[in-house]
Write a protein that holds these residues in place. Structure first.
Motif, PDB file in Angstrom:
ATOM      1  N   ARG A 107      67.994  25.840  15.940  1.00  0.00           N
ATOM      2  CA  ARG A 107      66.741  25.298  16.461  1.00  0.00           C
ATOM      3  C   ARG A 107      66.078  26.297  17.398  1.00  0.00           C
ATOM      4  O   ARG A 107      64.853  26.462  17.382  1.00  0.00           O
ATOM      5  N   ARG A 108      66.889  26.978  18.217  1.00  0.00           N
ATOM      6  CA  ARG A 108      66.329  27.997  19.109  1.00  0.00           C
ATOM      7  C   ARG A 108      65.675  29.116  18.304  1.00  0.00           C
ATOM      8  O   ARG A 108      64.581  29.584  18.647  1.00  0.00           O
ATOM      9  N   LEU A 109      66.357  29.559  17.248  1.00  0.00           N
ATOM     10  CA  LEU A 109      65.779  30.619  16.416  1.00  0.00           C
ATOM     11  C   LEU A 109      64.552  30.111  15.673  1.00  0.00           C
ATOM     12  O   LEU A 109      63.533  30.814  15.579  1.00  0.00           O
ATOM     13  N   ALA A 110      64.612  28.905  15.156  1.00  0.00           N
ATOM     14  CA  ALA A 110      63.470  28.343  14.432  1.00  0.00           C
ATOM     15  C   ALA A 110      62.252  28.216  15.345  1.00  0.00           C
ATOM     16  O   ALA A 110      61.114  28.375  14.896  1.00  0.00           O
ATOM     17  N   ASP A 111      62.483  27.945  16.623  1.00  0.00           N
ATOM     18  CA  ASP A 111      61.363  27.878  17.565  1.00  0.00           C
ATOM     19  C   ASP A 111      60.653  29.227  17.655  1.00  0.00           C
ATOM     20  O   ASP A 111      59.414  29.288  17.722  1.00  0.00           O
ATOM     21  N   VAL A 112      61.418  30.328  17.651  1.00  0.00           N
ATOM     22  CA  VAL A 112      60.803  31.653  17.654  1.00  0.00           C
ATOM     23  C   VAL A 112      60.044  31.887  16.349  1.00  0.00           C
ATOM     24  O   VAL A 112      58.918  32.411  16.352  1.00  0.00           O
ATOM     25  N   LEU A 113      60.639  31.495  15.235  1.00  0.00           N
ATOM     26  CA  LEU A 113      59.956  31.648  13.944  1.00  0.00           C
ATOM     27  C   LEU A 113      58.635  30.893  13.942  1.00  0.00           C
ATOM     28  O   LEU A 113      57.618  31.390  13.425  1.00  0.00           O
ATOM     29  N   ASP A 114      58.632  29.709  14.534  1.00  0.00           N
ATOM     30  CA  ASP A 114      57.402  28.917  14.587  1.00  0.00           C
ATOM     31  C   ASP A 114      56.372  29.552  15.513  1.00  0.00           C
ATOM     32  O   ASP A 114      55.177  29.596  15.198  1.00  0.00           O
ATOM     33  N   VAL A 120      58.902  36.825   7.444  1.00  0.00           N
ATOM     34  CA  VAL A 120      60.208  37.322   7.010  1.00  0.00           C
ATOM     35  C   VAL A 120      61.190  37.169   8.168  1.00  0.00           C
ATOM     36  O   VAL A 120      60.843  37.409   9.330  1.00  0.00           O
ATOM     37  N   LEU A 121      62.426  36.785   7.836  1.00  0.00           N
ATOM     38  CA  LEU A 121      63.534  36.760   8.788  1.00  0.00           C
ATOM     39  C   LEU A 121      64.633  37.648   8.236  1.00  0.00           C
ATOM     40  O   LEU A 121      65.009  37.525   7.065  1.00  0.00           O
ATOM     41  N   VAL A 122      65.157  38.535   9.077  1.00  0.00           N
ATOM     42  CA  VAL A 122      66.221  39.438   8.670  1.00  0.00           C
ATOM     43  C   VAL A 122      67.468  39.135   9.488  1.00  0.00           C
ATOM     44  O   VAL A 122      67.419  39.123  10.732  1.00  0.00           O
ATOM     45  N   GLY A 123      68.588  38.881   8.810  1.00  0.00           N
ATOM     46  CA  GLY A 123      69.871  38.655   9.472  1.00  0.00           C
ATOM     47  C   GLY A 123      70.906  39.614   8.935  1.00  0.00           C
ATOM     48  O   GLY A 123      70.607  40.772   8.645  1.00  0.00           O
ATOM     49  N   LEU A 148      64.576  25.048   8.909  1.00  0.00           N
ATOM     50  CA  LEU A 148      64.070  24.335  10.070  1.00  0.00           C
ATOM     51  C   LEU A 148      62.672  24.798  10.476  1.00  0.00           C
ATOM     52  O   LEU A 148      61.963  24.075  11.192  1.00  0.00           O
ATOM     53  N   ALA A 149      62.295  25.987  10.068  1.00  0.00           N
ATOM     54  CA  ALA A 149      60.996  26.526  10.451  1.00  0.00           C
ATOM     55  C   ALA A 149      59.881  25.758   9.766  1.00  0.00           C
ATOM     56  O   ALA A 149      60.029  25.277   8.636  1.00  0.00           O
ATOM     57  N   ARG A 150      58.732  25.653  10.458  1.00  0.00           N
ATOM     58  CA  ARG A 150      57.586  24.946   9.873  1.00  0.00           C
ATOM     59  C   ARG A 150      57.134  25.595   8.579  1.00  0.00           C
ATOM     60  O   ARG A 150      56.757  24.915   7.628  1.00  0.00           O
ATOM     61  N   ARG A 151      57.143  26.933   8.545  1.00  0.00           N
ATOM     62  CA  ARG A 151      56.809  27.666   7.331  1.00  0.00           C
ATOM     63  C   ARG A 151      58.020  28.498   6.953  1.00  0.00           C
ATOM     64  O   ARG A 151      58.459  29.335   7.726  1.00  0.00           O
ATOM     65  N   THR A 152      58.556  28.257   5.773  1.00  0.00           N
ATOM     66  CA  THR A 152      59.806  28.887   5.372  1.00  0.00           C
ATOM     67  C   THR A 152      59.625  30.391   5.210  1.00  0.00           C
ATOM     68  O   THR A 152      58.849  30.838   4.359  1.00  0.00           O
ATOM     69  N   PRO A 153      60.326  31.200   6.020  1.00  0.00           N
ATOM     70  CA  PRO A 153      60.198  32.651   5.865  1.00  0.00           C
ATOM     71  C   PRO A 153      61.075  33.165   4.734  1.00  0.00           C
ATOM     72  O   PRO A 153      62.069  32.542   4.356  1.00  0.00           O
ATOM     73  N   ARG A 154      60.697  34.282   4.204  1.00  0.00           N
ATOM     74  CA  ARG A 154      61.549  35.005   3.265  1.00  0.00           C
ATOM     75  C   ARG A 154      62.746  35.550   4.042  1.00  0.00           C
ATOM     76  O   ARG A 154      62.607  36.005   5.174  1.00  0.00           O
ATOM     77  N   LEU A 155      63.934  35.506   3.435  1.00  0.00           N
ATOM     78  CA  LEU A 155      65.160  35.901   4.121  1.00  0.00           C
ATOM     79  C   LEU A 155      65.739  37.172   3.511  1.00  0.00           C
ATOM     80  O   LEU A 155      65.878  37.286   2.292  1.00  0.00           O
TER      81      LEU A 155
END
Length: 265
Positions: A107-114, A120-123, A148-155
């Protein structure tokens, strides 16, 4: 132009693993953000730390210096403590990332994504490249945060090309250079380093950004056991070691592409 969020376990991981692509993306006009899961407080103590300065505080300063070298737009911190290596008591200490509630961390990470409306999210790959508990947890984290992100990023998942490293080690052996370690040897979790080439999606040429990568590594000079070794390389060896970065794109079949994964975001 895209917004690309990189999630790393500790400050200095971005410099050694993905700073070439980060610098290239920034230079091409993308907004590049790094999220650190931990404060890196179990890292090495800097010889020039000021009196009373914690390891975490020192490494935070280093992270900002590296970000300037790479051209990052923002640093975000998830607020967890470094968990140490596999089997350390710190794995289960209060506040450690390894022991964190994964849903809360996601949720903390998804808040940043939002906040960033990330494209894009890179892990990391499934075992975090070399099995460090915090790196493995980053892999779990990014997969949990995406939906969890409002807009699904590419991973994408950063990894190391074990096959290419094995080829290099073989060539060194043929040249009479004795190596004390091999990429197929067990790492922190008992698995070998990185990922076989046939399981990698993207090989990214970042050889034009070696100055930025070296500067990012220099910014993390407190972590001397690794950083000094990297910075002691000749320019040719440094470029050979760091000039390519590798990414897995879940759900995208092989073979490995030699290209730039951010052209179509």
């Amino acid at each position: 132009m895209a917004t690309i969020v990189y999630c790393h376990a500790h400050p200095d991981d971005e410099a050694s693993q993905t700073s070439g692509a980060m610098a290239r993306a920034s230079a091409e006009g993308h907004r590049v953000v790094v999220v650190f899961a931990t404060n890196g407080d179990h890292g090495e103590v800097a010889h020039d730390a000021v009196e009373g300065e914690t390891v975490a505080a020192y490494r935070r300063r280093e992270a900002h210096a590296a970000a300037r070298a790479i051209g990052l737009a923002r640093i975000a911190w998830l607020g967890y403590a470094d968990s140490g290596m596999t089997g350390w008591a710190q794995n289960h200490a209060d506040g450690s990332f390894h022991g964190a509630d994964l849903d809360e961390a996601a949720r903390r990470l998804a808040d940043v994504l939002d906040e960033e409306d990330a494209d894009v999210l890179v892990g990391y790959d499934w075992h975090g490249g070399y099995g460090h508990p915090d790196h493995v947890q980053v892999h779990r984290l990014v997969h949990r945060a995406v939906p969890l992100a409002r807009r699904t990023p590419r991973l994408l998942e950063s990894t190391m090309n074990r096959t290419a490293m094995a080829r290099a080690f073989a060539q060194a052996g043929e040249a009479g250079v004795e190596m004390e370690w091999h990429p197929d040897d067990p790492m922190d979790d008992g698995n070998p380093l990185g990922t076989p080439e046939e399981e990698i999606t993207w090989e990214v040429d970042v050889s034009a950004y070696m100055d930025q990568k070296r500067a990012a590594l220099e910014a993390h000079k407190s972590q001397a056991s690794d950083i000094d070794q990297f910075l002691s390389m000749t320019p040719e060896v440094f470029s050979g070691f760091f000039g390519q970065e590798y990414y897995i794109e879940p759900g995208v079949d092989g073979p490995m592409r030699r290209g730039w994964p951010f052209d179509d975001v």
